[in-house]
Design a protein around this motif. Structure first.
Motif, PDB file in Angstrom:
ATOM      1  N   ILE A   1     -12.478 -35.589  -0.409  1.00  0.00           N
ATOM      2  CA  ILE A   1     -11.301 -34.797  -0.771  1.00  0.00           C
ATOM      3  C   ILE A   1     -10.466 -35.542  -1.800  1.00  0.00           C
ATOM      4  O   ILE A   1     -10.013 -34.959  -2.793  1.00  0.00           O
ATOM      5  CB  ILE A   1     -10.489 -34.442   0.486  1.00  0.00           C
ATOM      6  CG1 ILE A   1     -11.261 -33.429   1.331  1.00  0.00           C
ATOM      7  CG2 ILE A   1      -9.111 -33.896   0.117  1.00  0.00           C
ATOM      8  CD1 ILE A   1     -10.670 -33.190   2.699  1.00  0.00           C
ATOM      9  N   ALA A   2     -10.263 -36.844  -1.590  1.00  0.00           N
ATOM     10  CA  ALA A   2      -9.489 -37.648  -2.535  1.00  0.00           C
ATOM     11  C   ALA A   2     -10.179 -37.696  -3.896  1.00  0.00           C
ATOM     12  O   ALA A   2      -9.525 -37.594  -4.940  1.00  0.00           O
ATOM     13  CB  ALA A   2      -9.296 -39.059  -1.991  1.00  0.00           C
ATOM     14  N   ALA A   3     -11.499 -37.820  -3.920  1.00  0.00           N
ATOM     15  CA  ALA A   3     -12.240 -37.857  -5.185  1.00  0.00           C
ATOM     16  C   ALA A   3     -12.115 -36.535  -5.933  1.00  0.00           C
ATOM     17  O   ALA A   3     -11.913 -36.521  -7.155  1.00  0.00           O
ATOM     18  CB  ALA A   3     -13.712 -38.185  -4.915  1.00  0.00           C
ATOM     19  N   VAL A   4     -12.202 -35.418  -5.227  1.00  0.00           N
ATOM     20  CA  VAL A   4     -12.069 -34.110  -5.868  1.00  0.00           C
ATOM     21  C   VAL A   4     -10.664 -33.942  -6.438  1.00  0.00           C
ATOM     22  O   VAL A   4     -10.497 -33.448  -7.564  1.00  0.00           O
ATOM     23  CB  VAL A   4     -12.414 -32.978  -4.862  1.00  0.00           C
ATOM     24  CG1 VAL A   4     -11.996 -31.613  -5.389  1.00  0.00           C
ATOM     25  CG2 VAL A   4     -13.893 -32.993  -4.541  1.00  0.00           C
ATOM     26  N   ILE A   5      -9.651 -34.363  -5.691  1.00  0.00           N
ATOM     27  CA  ILE A   5      -8.271 -34.259  -6.180  1.00  0.00           C
ATOM     28  C   ILE A   5      -8.091 -35.097  -7.442  1.00  0.00           C
ATOM     29  O   ILE A   5      -7.468 -34.642  -8.410  1.00  0.00           O
ATOM     30  CB  ILE A   5      -7.278 -34.670  -5.076  1.00  0.00           C
ATOM     31  CG1 ILE A   5      -7.256 -33.601  -3.982  1.00  0.00           C
ATOM     32  CG2 ILE A   5      -5.879 -34.884  -5.638  1.00  0.00           C
ATOM     33  CD1 ILE A   5      -6.483 -33.995  -2.746  1.00  0.00           C
ATOM     34  N   LEU A   6      -8.631 -36.313  -7.462  1.00  0.00           N
ATOM     35  CA  LEU A   6      -8.507 -37.159  -8.651  1.00  0.00           C
ATOM     36  C   LEU A   6      -9.218 -36.556  -9.865  1.00  0.00           C
ATOM     37  O   LEU A   6      -8.694 -36.589 -10.981  1.00  0.00           O
ATOM     38  CB  LEU A   6      -9.049 -38.559  -8.365  1.00  0.00           C
ATOM     39  CG  LEU A   6      -8.182 -39.428  -7.459  1.00  0.00           C
ATOM     40  CD1 LEU A   6      -8.903 -40.739  -7.141  1.00  0.00           C
ATOM     41  CD2 LEU A   6      -6.850 -39.702  -8.124  1.00  0.00           C
ATOM     42  N   VAL A   7     -10.382 -35.995  -9.660  1.00  0.00           N
ATOM     43  CA  VAL A   7     -11.119 -35.377 -10.769  1.00  0.00           C
ATOM     44  C   VAL A   7     -10.364 -34.163 -11.296  1.00  0.00           C
ATOM     45  O   VAL A   7     -10.240 -33.977 -12.518  1.00  0.00           O
ATOM     46  CB  VAL A   7     -12.553 -34.993 -10.327  1.00  0.00           C
ATOM     47  CG1 VAL A   7     -13.226 -34.084 -11.341  1.00  0.00           C
ATOM     48  CG2 VAL A   7     -13.377 -36.242 -10.106  1.00  0.00           C
ATOM     49  N   LEU A   8      -9.820 -33.350 -10.405  1.00  0.00           N
ATOM     50  CA  LEU A   8      -9.060 -32.181 -10.840  1.00  0.00           C
ATOM     51  C   LEU A   8      -7.785 -32.590 -11.572  1.00  0.00           C
ATOM     52  O   LEU A   8      -7.420 -31.971 -12.577  1.00  0.00           O
ATOM     53  CB  LEU A   8      -8.727 -31.286  -9.646  1.00  0.00           C
ATOM     54  CG  LEU A   8      -9.915 -30.541  -9.023  1.00  0.00           C
ATOM     55  CD1 LEU A   8      -9.466 -29.781  -7.781  1.00  0.00           C
ATOM     56  CD2 LEU A   8     -10.553 -29.611 -10.025  1.00  0.00           C
TER      57      LEU A   8
END
Length: 60
Positions: free
Chosen positions: A36-43
């Motif tokens: 979830i943290a990785a997806v938020i950072l990419v977005l």
């Protein structure tokens, strides 16, 4: 037709206790949190760059 007897676990024969269960299958909580943290950072990275900001100018 005759029913087959269910196989028994050798650990619970005659002991009167329930068989030992292993851990529940599935993805650990820390892996879900990391994803979830990785997806938020990419977005966030994509949104900043699409908005025209971030990391300064790429031209020399």
């Amino acid at each position: 037709m005759t029913e087959r007897p269910q196989p028994t676990d050798a650990r619970d024969e005659g002991s009167g206790r329930k068989p030992v269960r292993g851990p529940e299958p599935g993805t650990p909580r820390w892996v879900k949190a990391f994803m979830i943290a990785a997806v938020i950072l990419v977005l966030a990275f994509a949104a900043i760059h699409l908005a025209g900001g971030g990391m300064g100018s790429h031209t020399p």
